[in-house]
Design a protein around this motif. Sequence first.
Motif, PDB file in Angstrom:
ATOM      1  N   PRO A 257       2.363  -7.696  -3.732  1.00 51.89           N
ATOM      2  CA  PRO A 257       1.723  -8.525  -2.705  1.00 51.89           C
ATOM      3  C   PRO A 257       2.766  -9.053  -1.720  1.00 51.89           C
ATOM      4  O   PRO A 257       3.898  -9.360  -2.093  1.00 51.89           O
ATOM      5  CB  PRO A 257       1.096  -9.677  -3.494  1.00 51.89           C
ATOM      6  CG  PRO A 257       1.632  -9.605  -4.868  1.00 51.89           C
ATOM      7  CD  PRO A 257       2.322  -8.292  -5.056  1.00 51.89           C
ATOM      8  N   ASP A 258       2.383  -9.144  -0.426  1.00 51.37           N
ATOM      9  CA  ASP A 258       3.320  -9.609   0.590  1.00 51.37           C
ATOM     10  C   ASP A 258       2.531 -10.030   1.831  1.00 51.37           C
ATOM     11  O   ASP A 258       1.326  -9.788   1.935  1.00 51.37           O
ATOM     12  CB  ASP A 258       4.312  -8.499   0.942  1.00 51.37           C
ATOM     13  CG  ASP A 258       5.569  -8.999   1.640  1.00 51.37           C
ATOM     14  OD1 ASP A 258       5.767 -10.235   1.745  1.00 51.37           O
ATOM     15  OD2 ASP A 258       6.356  -8.165   2.104  1.00 51.37           O
ATOM     16  N   VAL A 259       3.229 -10.635   2.765  1.00 52.08           N
ATOM     17  CA  VAL A 259       2.680 -10.957   4.078  1.00 52.08           C
ATOM     18  C   VAL A 259       3.575 -10.232   5.083  1.00 52.08           C
ATOM     19  O   VAL A 259       4.745 -10.553   5.224  1.00 52.08           O
ATOM     20  CB  VAL A 259       2.666 -12.476   4.335  1.00 52.08           C
ATOM     21  CG1 VAL A 259       2.099 -12.770   5.720  1.00 52.08           C
ATOM     22  CG2 VAL A 259       1.866 -13.196   3.258  1.00 52.08           C
ATOM     23  N   LEU A 260       3.018  -9.232   5.747  1.00 52.95           N
ATOM     24  CA  LEU A 260       3.784  -8.382   6.661  1.00 52.95           C
ATOM     25  C   LEU A 260       4.198  -9.172   7.899  1.00 52.95           C
ATOM     26  O   LEU A 260       3.339  -9.645   8.661  1.00 52.95           O
ATOM     27  CB  LEU A 260       2.945  -7.163   7.045  1.00 52.95           C
ATOM     28  CG  LEU A 260       3.619  -6.071   7.852  1.00 52.95           C
ATOM     29  CD1 LEU A 260       4.834  -5.506   7.110  1.00 52.95           C
ATOM     30  CD2 LEU A 260       2.630  -4.956   8.156  1.00 52.95           C
ATOM     31  N   PHE A 261       5.513  -9.342   8.084  1.00 52.35           N
ATOM     32  CA  PHE A 261       6.080 -10.086   9.200  1.00 52.35           C
ATOM     33  C   PHE A 261       5.473 -11.490   9.331  1.00 52.35           C
ATOM     34  O   PHE A 261       5.444 -12.053  10.422  1.00 52.35           O
ATOM     35  CB  PHE A 261       5.911  -9.342  10.527  1.00 52.35           C
ATOM     36  CG  PHE A 261       6.657  -8.038  10.600  1.00 52.35           C
ATOM     37  CD1 PHE A 261       8.043  -8.009  10.559  1.00 52.35           C
ATOM     38  CD2 PHE A 261       5.967  -6.842  10.715  1.00 52.35           C
ATOM     39  CE1 PHE A 261       8.732  -6.803  10.637  1.00 52.35           C
ATOM     40  CE2 PHE A 261       6.653  -5.640  10.791  1.00 52.35           C
ATOM     41  CZ  PHE A 261       8.039  -5.617  10.750  1.00 52.35           C
TER      42      PHE A 261
ATOM     43  N   TYR B  96      -0.585  -5.708   0.639  1.00 50.79           N
ATOM     44  CA  TYR B  96       0.148  -5.182  -0.512  1.00 50.79           C
ATOM     45  C   TYR B  96       1.007  -3.997  -0.093  1.00 50.79           C
ATOM     46  O   TYR B  96       0.510  -3.059   0.542  1.00 50.79           O
ATOM     47  CB  TYR B  96      -0.844  -4.715  -1.591  1.00 50.79           C
ATOM     48  CG  TYR B  96      -1.806  -5.791  -1.971  1.00 50.79           C
ATOM     49  CD1 TYR B  96      -1.507  -6.695  -2.976  1.00 50.79           C
ATOM     50  CD2 TYR B  96      -3.022  -5.937  -1.283  1.00 50.79           C
ATOM     51  CE1 TYR B  96      -2.387  -7.713  -3.317  1.00 50.79           C
ATOM     52  CE2 TYR B  96      -3.907  -6.950  -1.611  1.00 50.79           C
ATOM     53  CZ  TYR B  96      -3.590  -7.832  -2.622  1.00 50.79           C
ATOM     54  OH  TYR B  96      -4.454  -8.848  -2.947  1.00 50.79           O
ATOM     55  N   TRP B  97       2.281  -4.074  -0.429  1.00 52.45           N
ATOM     56  CA  TRP B  97       3.129  -2.902  -0.314  1.00 52.45           C
ATOM     57  C   TRP B  97       2.806  -2.005  -1.496  1.00 52.45           C
ATOM     58  O   TRP B  97       2.713  -2.466  -2.639  1.00 52.45           O
ATOM     59  CB  TRP B  97       4.611  -3.267  -0.365  1.00 52.45           C
ATOM     60  CG  TRP B  97       5.132  -3.768   0.926  1.00 52.45           C
ATOM     61  CD1 TRP B  97       5.481  -5.049   1.237  1.00 52.45           C
ATOM     62  CD2 TRP B  97       5.372  -2.987   2.101  1.00 52.45           C
ATOM     63  NE1 TRP B  97       5.916  -5.127   2.530  1.00 52.45           N
ATOM     64  CE2 TRP B  97       5.864  -3.873   3.088  1.00 52.45           C
ATOM     65  CE3 TRP B  97       5.215  -1.645   2.424  1.00 52.45           C
ATOM     66  CZ2 TRP B  97       6.202  -3.444   4.372  1.00 52.45           C
ATOM     67  CZ3 TRP B  97       5.542  -1.219   3.706  1.00 52.45           C
ATOM     68  CH2 TRP B  97       6.033  -2.106   4.656  1.00 52.45           C
ATOM     69  N   VAL B  98       2.610  -0.744  -1.225  1.00 50.25           N
ATOM     70  CA  VAL B  98       2.428   0.251  -2.273  1.00 50.25           C
ATOM     71  C   VAL B  98       3.596   1.212  -2.114  1.00 50.25           C
ATOM     72  O   VAL B  98       3.710   1.909  -1.105  1.00 50.25           O
ATOM     73  CB  VAL B  98       1.071   0.972  -2.158  1.00 50.25           C
ATOM     74  CG1 VAL B  98       0.911   1.964  -3.295  1.00 50.25           C
ATOM     75  CG2 VAL B  98      -0.071  -0.049  -2.158  1.00 50.25           C
ATOM     76  N   VAL B  99       4.473   1.186  -3.117  1.00 53.68           N
ATOM     77  CA  VAL B  99       5.741   1.893  -3.010  1.00 53.68           C
ATOM     78  C   VAL B  99       5.830   2.935  -4.124  1.00 53.68           C
ATOM     79  O   VAL B  99       5.796   2.578  -5.302  1.00 53.68           O
ATOM     80  CB  VAL B  99       6.928   0.908  -3.106  1.00 53.68           C
ATOM     81  CG1 VAL B  99       8.237   1.628  -2.908  1.00 53.68           C
ATOM     82  CG2 VAL B  99       6.758  -0.225  -2.104  1.00 53.68           C
ATOM     83  N   PRO B 100       5.938   4.223  -3.757  1.00 54.56           N
ATOM     84  CA  PRO B 100       6.096   5.247  -4.790  1.00 54.56           C
ATOM     85  C   PRO B 100       7.344   4.972  -5.626  1.00 54.56           C
ATOM     86  O   PRO B 100       8.363   4.506  -5.110  1.00 54.56           O
ATOM     87  CB  PRO B 100       6.241   6.545  -3.995  1.00 54.56           C
ATOM     88  CG  PRO B 100       5.629   6.245  -2.669  1.00 54.56           C
ATOM     89  CD  PRO B 100       5.900   4.791  -2.417  1.00 54.56           C
ATOM     90  N   HIS B 101       7.239   5.223  -6.921  1.00 53.62           N
ATOM     91  CA  HIS B 101       8.347   4.959  -7.837  1.00 53.62           C
ATOM     92  C   HIS B 101       9.484   5.955  -7.662  1.00 53.62           C
ATOM     93  O   HIS B 101       9.256   7.154  -7.651  1.00 53.62           O
ATOM     94  CB  HIS B 101       7.886   5.095  -9.294  1.00 53.62           C
ATOM     95  CG  HIS B 101       7.093   3.946  -9.782  1.00 53.62           C
ATOM     96  ND1 HIS B 101       7.566   2.665  -9.819  1.00 53.62           N
ATOM     97  CD2 HIS B 101       5.839   3.896 -10.279  1.00 53.62           C
ATOM     98  CE1 HIS B 101       6.642   1.872 -10.312  1.00 53.62           C
ATOM     99  NE2 HIS B 101       5.578   2.589 -10.590  1.00 53.62           N
ATOM    100  N   PRO B 102      10.720   5.452  -7.571  1.00 59.94           N
ATOM    101  CA  PRO B 102      11.861   6.360  -7.768  1.00 59.94           C
ATOM    102  C   PRO B 102      12.008   6.570  -9.272  1.00 59.94           C
ATOM    103  O   PRO B 102      11.775   5.657 -10.057  1.00 59.94           O
ATOM    104  CB  PRO B 102      13.043   5.579  -7.189  1.00 59.94           C
ATOM    105  CG  PRO B 102      12.622   4.157  -7.211  1.00 59.94           C
ATOM    106  CD  PRO B 102      11.117   4.123  -7.168  1.00 59.94           C
TER     107      PRO B 102
END
Length: 171
Positions: A139-143, A149-155
């Motif tokens: 969860p985040d607030v963009l700028f 929500y940032w959805v970030v593929p896993h490294p």
Amino acid sequence: ERYCSNLVDAFGNHGFSFFVGCARGIDLSFRKALASSPWEEKTLVACAFQSRTNSRYSFGLCASKVVPDNLSPKAALHRRTVWMVKRCSMVVLFPEDPLTGKWGKGSSLAFRTAMYHVKPVFVVASKPPRQSIHYRVIPDVLFGLVSGYWVVPHPYEEGGTCDEECAYSGA
């Protein structure tokens, strides 16, 4: 449209260029915001149909049909969405229908394509995307402008993704 203008300014001030679709709804709001921004020359309206490259849809922004001729409308829209996601560094997605709260088909396609191509997505939605072993939801607030929500593929390994690791191991 105010949110779109503020997001365009925030991303533009960080050196980003823009791909935006030719559809109504949020695409239209972003096209209007981009057309009256200092980043209009760093924008491409990716169109599924030649008729949508005219200024009625593009508001004077550079617009190009990015799919082959003779596709059905459904296939053209699908190919346009995949074309944009494959060429971007990240996706900002407003997937919910404001009346039903459900994700549209185009948003679902953009999300799946981004995950497949290991691209981060910021999802502006009332509920987070469902958890998966393939990505992390943060969860985040963009700028400081819109919650989501940032959805970030896993490294999979430090310094690379599973695809890169597999390529080096000969798998």
